[in-house]
Design an enzyme around this catalytic site. Structure first.
Site, mmCIF file in Angstrom:
data_model
loop_
_atom_site.group_PDB
_atom_site.id
_atom_site.type_symbol
_atom_site.label_atom_id
_atom_site.label_comp_id
_atom_site.label_asym_id
_atom_site.label_seq_id
_atom_site.Cartn_x
_atom_site.Cartn_y
_atom_site.Cartn_z
ATOM 1 N N ARG A 229 150.311 26.276 -24.635
ATOM 2 C CA ARG A 229 150.321 27.803 -25.174
ATOM 3 C C ARG A 229 149.178 28.449 -24.242
ATOM 4 N NH1 ARG A 229 154.771 26.822 -26.996
ATOM 5 N NH2 ARG A 229 155.396 26.909 -28.884
ATOM 6 N N HIS A 277 158.023 29.899 -19.104
ATOM 7 C CA HIS A 277 158.099 29.086 -20.154
ATOM 8 C C HIS A 277 159.390 27.985 -20.300
ATOM 9 C CE1 HIS A 277 156.823 29.287 -24.692
ATOM 10 N NE2 HIS A 277 157.284 27.724 -24.418
HETATM 11 P P1 NAP Z 1 151.732 17.247 -31.831
HETATM 12 O O1 NAP Z 1 152.814 15.959 -31.737
HETATM 13 O O2 NAP Z 1 151.373 17.893 -33.303
HETATM 14 O O3 NAP Z 1 150.679 16.777 -31.009
HETATM 15 C C1 NAP Z 1 149.509 17.526 -30.644
HETATM 16 C C2 NAP Z 1 148.462 16.825 -30.062
HETATM 17 O O4 NAP Z 1 147.154 17.665 -30.174
HETATM 18 C C3 NAP Z 1 148.075 15.610 -30.970
HETATM 19 O O5 NAP Z 1 147.335 14.155 -30.237
HETATM 20 C C4 NAP Z 1 146.631 16.336 -31.604
HETATM 21 O O6 NAP Z 1 145.557 15.338 -32.085
HETATM 22 C C5 NAP Z 1 145.992 17.093 -30.577
HETATM 23 N N1 NAP Z 1 145.113 17.930 -31.212
HETATM 24 C C6 NAP Z 1 145.298 18.884 -31.992
HETATM 25 N N2 NAP Z 1 144.329 19.904 -32.084
HETATM 26 C C7 NAP Z 1 143.503 19.132 -31.439
HETATM 27 C C8 NAP Z 1 141.904 19.349 -31.349
HETATM 28 N N3 NAP Z 1 141.184 20.441 -31.929
HETATM 29 N N4 NAP Z 1 141.133 18.600 -30.586
HETATM 30 C C9 NAP Z 1 141.887 17.284 -30.031
HETATM 31 N N5 NAP Z 1 143.088 17.103 -30.073
HETATM 32 C C10 NAP Z 1 143.942 18.001 -30.883
HETATM 33 O O7 NAP Z 1 152.414 18.435 -30.970
HETATM 34 P P2 NAP Z 1 153.452 18.069 -29.758
HETATM 35 O O8 NAP Z 1 154.904 17.821 -30.268
HETATM 36 O O9 NAP Z 1 153.052 17.189 -28.819
HETATM 37 O O10 NAP Z 1 153.582 19.762 -29.070
HETATM 38 C C11 NAP Z 1 152.198 20.139 -28.389
HETATM 39 C C12 NAP Z 1 152.378 21.443 -28.122
HETATM 40 O O11 NAP Z 1 153.310 21.818 -26.844
HETATM 41 C C13 NAP Z 1 153.315 22.284 -29.311
HETATM 42 O O12 NAP Z 1 152.253 22.822 -30.309
HETATM 43 C C14 NAP Z 1 153.526 23.683 -28.348
HETATM 44 O O13 NAP Z 1 152.610 24.751 -28.332
HETATM 45 C C15 NAP Z 1 154.030 23.202 -26.866
HETATM 46 N N6 NAP Z 1 155.108 23.211 -26.651
HETATM 47 C C16 NAP Z 1 155.465 23.964 -25.221
HETATM 48 C C17 NAP Z 1 156.759 23.786 -25.040
HETATM 49 C C18 NAP Z 1 157.025 24.521 -23.630
HETATM 50 O O14 NAP Z 1 158.384 24.585 -23.349
HETATM 51 N N7 NAP Z 1 156.072 24.950 -22.880
HETATM 52 C C19 NAP Z 1 157.748 23.311 -25.519
HETATM 53 C C20 NAP Z 1 157.431 22.374 -26.642
HETATM 54 C C21 NAP Z 1 156.406 22.535 -27.253
HETATM 55 P P3 NAP Z 1 146.018 13.767 -32.998
HETATM 56 O O15 NAP Z 1 147.176 13.149 -32.563
HETATM 57 O O16 NAP Z 1 144.567 13.380 -33.525
HETATM 58 O O17 NAP Z 1 146.745 14.591 -34.388
#
Ligand code: NAP
Length: 314
Positions: A229, A277
């Site tokens: 993001r 995006h």
């Molecule tokens: P997820 O499974 O919830 O994983 C989030 C990761 O970030 C986890 O490893 C989490 O740690 C870590 N995290 C969160 N807050 C943190 C903090 N304060 N300090 C350290 N680590 C932290 O999410 P995901 O499915 O991988 O997706 C991640 C993001 O990608 C989404 O939220 C979205 O914004 C973005 N996204 C972008 C696109 C695009 O097309 N550009 C598409 C889809 C998603 P833990 O493992 O310890 O919980």
């Protein structure tokens, strides 16, 4: 009779129709109706809403909801707009989405490893300027976020021969991948990665995380990829660090305001690659299968997959 599933979205009509058809095909036993077609009684009785950029007022009008299924993986805007009192939210966790994101991380890591931004510049200047080849094993890629997307990206990068390390809130125990957490871990990851890839959710804690001080901790000549993001990076600070010559390149797929405004310096900056995006679009057919599976399981057992933690924000 079982109440219909409410489909609540601000997508344009054509996109909404496409999603409805795919969702109905995946759940022939369910009745799925767009919010505007629900009667007053159906709005009161609906137990489940499937949402994609919904108007929060429409969701609030569904007073009997037990839970909400998002069609997107990123739910930062939804969480913010619906507030802490909304029913539990299930976000999209789809292996196909993780595969697509893993592919994007690998593609743009290769883009940087093979110096494509530099060759783009030398071609524009009609300069024949070969650069030294760097083997993937000489390049450390640091992943911020080791969740559904980050861990699959890590696997793809490892398979391609890159050195990989990851940072997350909780420490992971993964063979072959150094995993870090906490402020010290962030410091270590930033200061020892040639390419840092951001795959964190946008939360109160991660907004503005990559500011001037932290970007300066990256090694001289390092690069950044943001596929998460826009607001996780302080845009003006990134421009400053790029202009100072400290960082080599930034690949940006996400921005605080999208579409990126024409006045943004990112558009024309020689050290920035702007993407609209596109790193990991949702694949409707697989997303609909996942949603259908979660709804069928809830009807059968009453249990939900992991829901979004409102306090943590993801
Ligand atoms: P997820 O499974 O919830 O994983 C989030 C990761 O970030 C986890 O490893 C989490 O740690 C870590 N995290 C969160 N807050 C943190 C903090 N304060 N300090 C350290 N680590 C932290 O999410 P995901 O499915 O991988 O997706 C991640 C993001 O990608 C989404 O939220 C979205 O914004 C973005 N996204 C972008 C696109 C695009 O097309 N550009 C598409 C889809 C998603 P833990 O493992 O310890 O919980």
């Amino acid at each position: 009779m079982i109440p219909p599933l409410a489909f609540v979205t601000r997508l344009d009509v054509e996109e909404e129709q496409t999603w409805l058809e795919i969702l109905r095909r995946a759940m022939p036993e369910e009745r799925i109706l767009p919010f505007r077609d629900l009667t007053g009684e159906e709005r009161r009785l609906a137990e489940i809403a499937i949402v994609a950029n919904p108007d929060p007022a429409d969701v609030a009008a569904l007073s009997g909801l037990s839970w909400i299924h998002s069609l997107w993986a990123g739910v930062e805007r939804l969480v913010l707009e619906l507030g802490v009192t909304a029913p539990p939210i299930v976000r999209l966790v789809d292996p196909e989405l993780s595969r697509v994101m893993g592919e994007a991380v690998l593609a743009w890591t290769y883009y940087l490893q093979r110096d494509m931004p530099a060759y783009r510049v030398s071609q524009a200047e009609k300069r024949w300027a070969p650069r030294d080849y760097r083997h993937p094993s000489e390049i450390t890629v640091g992943l911020l976020g080791m969740g559904a997307l980050g861990s699959e990206a890590a696997r793809r990068l490892m398979d391609a021969g890159f050195r990989v390390q990851g940072w997350s809130r909780s420490r992971k125990d993964l063979a072959e991948i150094v995993t870090l957490s906490g402020e010290d871990g962030l410091d270590t990851l930033l200061s020892t990665s040639d390419i840092t890839v951001c795959l964190l959710p946008l939360t109160v804690e991660t907004r503005g995380l990559l500011n001037f001080e932290r970007l300066k901790r990256m090694p001289e000549g390092a690069s950044l990829i943001n596929f998460a993001r826009g607001a996780i990076i302080v845009a003006d600070d990134l421009i400053r660090v790029l202009e100072s010559g400290h960082l080599d390149h930034a690949v940006l797929d996400v921005f605080e305001r999208e579409p990126l405004e024409a006045s943004s310096p990112f558009w024309t900056h020689p050290k920035v690659t702007v993407l609209p995006h596109i790193s990991a679009p949702t694949t409707p057919s697989s997303a609909a299968r996942i949603v259908a599976g979660n709804i069928a399981a809830w009807r059968r057992t009453g249990s939900l997959p992991q829901t979004v933690d409102r306090i943590r924000g993801y």
